[in-house]
Design a protein around this motif. Structure first.
Motif, PDB file in Angstrom:
ATOM      1  N   ARG A  73       5.287   3.723   2.245  1.00 27.88           N
ATOM      2  CA  ARG A  73       4.455   4.910   2.514  1.00 27.88           C
ATOM      3  C   ARG A  73       3.011   4.498   2.796  1.00 27.88           C
ATOM      4  O   ARG A  73       2.366   5.037   3.688  1.00 27.88           O
ATOM      5  CB  ARG A  73       4.528   5.868   1.316  1.00 27.88           C
ATOM      6  CG  ARG A  73       3.751   7.133   1.498  1.00 27.88           C
ATOM      7  CD  ARG A  73       4.456   8.052   2.470  1.00 27.88           C
ATOM      8  NE  ARG A  73       3.731   9.304   2.522  1.00 27.88           N
ATOM      9  CZ  ARG A  73       3.593  10.004   3.625  1.00 27.88           C
ATOM     10  NH1 ARG A  73       4.167   9.624   4.726  1.00 27.88           N
ATOM     11  NH2 ARG A  73       2.912  11.110   3.617  1.00 27.88           N
ATOM     12  N   TYR A  74       2.521   3.542   2.049  1.00 26.32           N
ATOM     13  CA  TYR A  74       1.152   3.065   2.245  1.00 26.32           C
ATOM     14  C   TYR A  74       0.993   2.467   3.647  1.00 26.32           C
ATOM     15  O   TYR A  74       0.031   2.761   4.357  1.00 26.32           O
ATOM     16  CB  TYR A  74       0.785   2.031   1.177  1.00 26.32           C
ATOM     17  CG  TYR A  74      -0.607   1.482   1.334  1.00 26.32           C
ATOM     18  CD1 TYR A  74      -1.711   2.222   0.921  1.00 26.32           C
ATOM     19  CD2 TYR A  74      -0.821   0.229   1.899  1.00 26.32           C
ATOM     20  CE1 TYR A  74      -2.993   1.729   1.070  1.00 26.32           C
ATOM     21  CE2 TYR A  74      -2.103  -0.276   2.053  1.00 26.32           C
ATOM     22  CZ  TYR A  74      -3.181   0.473   1.632  1.00 26.32           C
ATOM     23  OH  TYR A  74      -4.448  -0.020   1.797  1.00 26.32           O
ATOM     24  N   THR A  76       2.805   3.093   6.291  1.00 30.25           N
ATOM     25  CA  THR A  76       2.916   4.185   7.253  1.00 30.25           C
ATOM     26  C   THR A  76       1.591   4.933   7.372  1.00 30.25           C
ATOM     27  O   THR A  76       1.138   5.245   8.482  1.00 30.25           O
ATOM     28  CB  THR A  76       4.040   5.161   6.844  1.00 30.25           C
ATOM     29  OG1 THR A  76       5.269   4.434   6.773  1.00 30.25           O
ATOM     30  CG2 THR A  76       4.177   6.311   7.822  1.00 30.25           C
ATOM     31  N   MET A  77       0.962   5.196   6.243  1.00 31.90           N
ATOM     32  CA  MET A  77      -0.328   5.889   6.241  1.00 31.90           C
ATOM     33  C   MET A  77      -1.392   5.048   6.942  1.00 31.90           C
ATOM     34  O   MET A  77      -2.169   5.572   7.752  1.00 31.90           O
ATOM     35  CB  MET A  77      -0.773   6.201   4.806  1.00 31.90           C
ATOM     36  CG  MET A  77       0.066   7.250   4.114  1.00 31.90           C
ATOM     37  SD  MET A  77      -0.082   8.872   4.865  1.00 31.90           S
ATOM     38  CE  MET A  77      -1.660   9.374   4.256  1.00 31.90           C
ATOM     39  N   GLN A  78      -1.435   3.764   6.648  1.00 33.41           N
ATOM     40  CA  GLN A  78      -2.434   2.889   7.265  1.00 33.41           C
ATOM     41  C   GLN A  78      -2.243   2.844   8.784  1.00 33.41           C
ATOM     42  O   GLN A  78      -3.217   2.915   9.535  1.00 33.41           O
ATOM     43  CB  GLN A  78      -2.352   1.479   6.680  1.00 33.41           C
ATOM     44  CG  GLN A  78      -2.829   1.387   5.241  1.00 33.41           C
ATOM     45  CD  GLN A  78      -4.256   1.840   5.063  1.00 33.41           C
ATOM     46  OE1 GLN A  78      -4.510   2.944   4.631  1.00 33.41           O
ATOM     47  NE2 GLN A  78      -5.179   1.000   5.408  1.00 33.41           N
ATOM     48  N   GLY A  80      -0.778   5.089  10.684  1.00 35.10           N
ATOM     49  CA  GLY A  80      -1.095   6.404  11.232  1.00 35.10           C
ATOM     50  C   GLY A  80      -2.586   6.648  11.312  1.00 35.10           C
ATOM     51  O   GLY A  80      -3.101   7.168  12.314  1.00 35.10           O
ATOM     52  N   LEU A  81      -3.294   6.257  10.269  1.00 34.35           N
ATOM     53  CA  LEU A  81      -4.750   6.420  10.279  1.00 34.35           C
ATOM     54  C   LEU A  81      -5.389   5.565  11.363  1.00 34.35           C
ATOM     55  O   LEU A  81      -6.334   5.996  12.033  1.00 34.35           O
ATOM     56  CB  LEU A  81      -5.325   6.084   8.906  1.00 34.35           C
ATOM     57  CG  LEU A  81      -4.986   7.070   7.791  1.00 34.35           C
ATOM     58  CD1 LEU A  81      -5.433   6.526   6.443  1.00 34.35           C
ATOM     59  CD2 LEU A  81      -5.618   8.427   8.065  1.00 34.35           C
ATOM     60  N   THR A 115       1.031  12.456  15.106  1.00 34.40           N
ATOM     61  CA  THR A 115       0.783  11.432  14.080  1.00 34.40           C
ATOM     62  C   THR A 115       0.495  12.096  12.736  1.00 34.40           C
ATOM     63  O   THR A 115       0.995  11.657  11.704  1.00 34.40           O
ATOM     64  CB  THR A 115      -0.394  10.516  14.501  1.00 34.40           C
ATOM     65  OG1 THR A 115      -0.080   9.904  15.748  1.00 34.40           O
ATOM     66  CG2 THR A 115      -0.663   9.462  13.451  1.00 34.40           C
ATOM     67  N   LEU A 119       2.531  11.708   9.166  1.00 36.95           N
ATOM     68  CA  LEU A 119       1.876  11.354   7.903  1.00 36.95           C
ATOM     69  C   LEU A 119       2.066  12.410   6.822  1.00 36.95           C
ATOM     70  O   LEU A 119       2.099  12.092   5.636  1.00 36.95           O
ATOM     71  CB  LEU A 119       0.375  11.111   8.133  1.00 36.95           C
ATOM     72  CG  LEU A 119       0.011   9.936   9.029  1.00 36.95           C
ATOM     73  CD1 LEU A 119      -1.488   9.856   9.226  1.00 36.95           C
ATOM     74  CD2 LEU A 119       0.539   8.628   8.454  1.00 36.95           C
ATOM     75  N   ALA A 120       2.200  13.646   7.239  1.00 36.81           N
ATOM     76  CA  ALA A 120       2.363  14.743   6.275  1.00 36.81           C
ATOM     77  C   ALA A 120       3.755  14.790   5.660  1.00 36.81           C
ATOM     78  O   ALA A 120       3.951  15.433   4.627  1.00 36.81           O
ATOM     79  CB  ALA A 120       2.037  16.073   6.960  1.00 36.81           C
TER      80      ALA A 120
END
Length: 121
Positions: A73-74, A76-78, A80-81, A115, A119-120
């Motif tokens: 998850r981390y 994926t978030m990185q 996406g950001l 994106t 992330l949501a």
């Protein structure tokens, strides 16, 4: 025993769930790139003891990631950001240069919204 760099990443995330000795052994093996013999000498145990400790630690970390998924998850978030940041910079650059069409901006905004949806989840 081939080294899996994914496990080095998981040690950073979940290393605190391991015993102190297990974490130290795994850090020396994965992060410091020491051999089983070198680690065995450092801890005063056999190479087999080091290997067993690493295998148990690997199983714990992989099982935890499978159940919890924080490391995935981390990442994926990185990613996406970073994508959102890149798109925003593109829009800003093209707008300031005066060569951004409405279609281009709309397309990048749509990409940004997709994106954000990912992330949501």
């Amino acid at each position: 025993m081939p080294k899996n760099l994914e496990l080095s990443y998981l040690i950073d995330f979940y290393g605190d769930v391991l015993t102190e000795k297990q974490r130290d052994v795994m850090e020396q093996y994965y992060n410091d790139d020491l051999s089983l013999s070198e680690i065995a000498e450092n801890f005063g145990i056999t190479r087999q003891g080091v290997r067993d400790s690493i295998k148990r630690g690997e199983a714990i970390l992989l099982d935890l990631e499978e159940k919890v998924g924080f490391a995935h998850r981390y990442r994926t978030m990185q990613a996406g950001l970073q994508k959102l940041d890149d798109l925003a910079k593109d829009i800003e650059f093209q707008s300031k240069g005066g060569f951004a069409s409405t279609d281009t901006i709309a397309s990048k905004a749509t990409e940004m919204r997709k994106t954000i949806e990912v992330l949501a989840e």
